[in-house]
Design an enzyme around this catalytic site. Sequence first.
Site, PDB file in Angstrom:
ATOM      1  N   SER A 134      33.147  35.520  42.146  1.00 23.47           N
ATOM      2  CA  SER A 134      34.571  35.805  42.300  1.00 23.47           C
ATOM      3  C   SER A 134      34.855  35.902  43.790  1.00 23.47           C
ATOM      4  O   SER A 134      33.937  36.126  44.601  1.00 23.47           O
ATOM      5  CB  SER A 134      34.920  37.141  41.619  1.00 23.47           C
ATOM      6  N   TYR A 147      33.348  46.045  39.605  1.00 21.24           N
ATOM      7  CA  TYR A 147      33.482  44.580  39.620  1.00 21.24           C
ATOM      8  C   TYR A 147      33.101  44.015  40.983  1.00 21.24           C
ATOM      9  O   TYR A 147      32.349  43.043  41.083  1.00 21.24           O
ATOM     10  CB  TYR A 147      34.917  44.209  39.263  1.00 21.24           C
TER      11      TYR A 147
END
Length: 252
Positions: A134, A147
């Site tokens: 990401s 995350y």
Amino acid sequence: IVTGGNSGIGYETVLELAKKNARVFMASRSEEKAKEAIEKIKKETGKDVEFLCLDLADLKQVKKAAEDFLSLKIPLDILVNNAGIQYVSPIETFPIGQWDDVLAINLSSAFHTTRLALPRMRANHWGRIINIASVHGLVASTNKSAYVAAKHGLVGLTKVTALETATTGVTCNAICPGWVLTPLVQQQVDAKATALNVSIADATKQLLSEKEPSMQFTTPEELGELAVFLCSPAGNNVRGVAWNMDGGWTAQ
């Protein structure tokens, strides 16, 4: 093998690989959703995709799935570690269980699938490991401690794997998308619309304007095609890269 392949980025990666005549195994813990996705791919491409039942939070299941796959005596050429979950909270109130789950699915699962896949790839002198990280593997955002930590870890794991396989025919790279309109991101759009009492369209615009200069989502199709490129001969010496597709997010 593509983990988390029944929707979003994983689905499009399975689809693009199937179009290139790869024999693809869709790894998912939801057999129902996977079979629906497989049927859609069959209708679009005429290709059969196979299902691999796998809960990546359960190490025993990962080992069992690996044993089942390896018993088939077929090459394991491509591993796409795509499965991921999200939970948003300030650090001081972040639930411990949610932290453990995010790290298990987004990071530890990729370590376990990689370590189990590498011997077969080394034996065949060829392989592609693609970790769907990401933009949050490169930069941080508030309230996403688990995350961001997991995705930074995944980028680090990618680099180590690339170095350990540097003189072989096995490559390892990470793809780092910015905003992609997957179900995971749609949840954030919906939450923003509710919190600000605005329309979904306005919430979407606000979400993009905060981070992504292009003011457009990266599409799952674009990410699937990038994965195919990394599997092609043109990707032979692309090693240890964290390839961002983020509309200029990290260029700022």
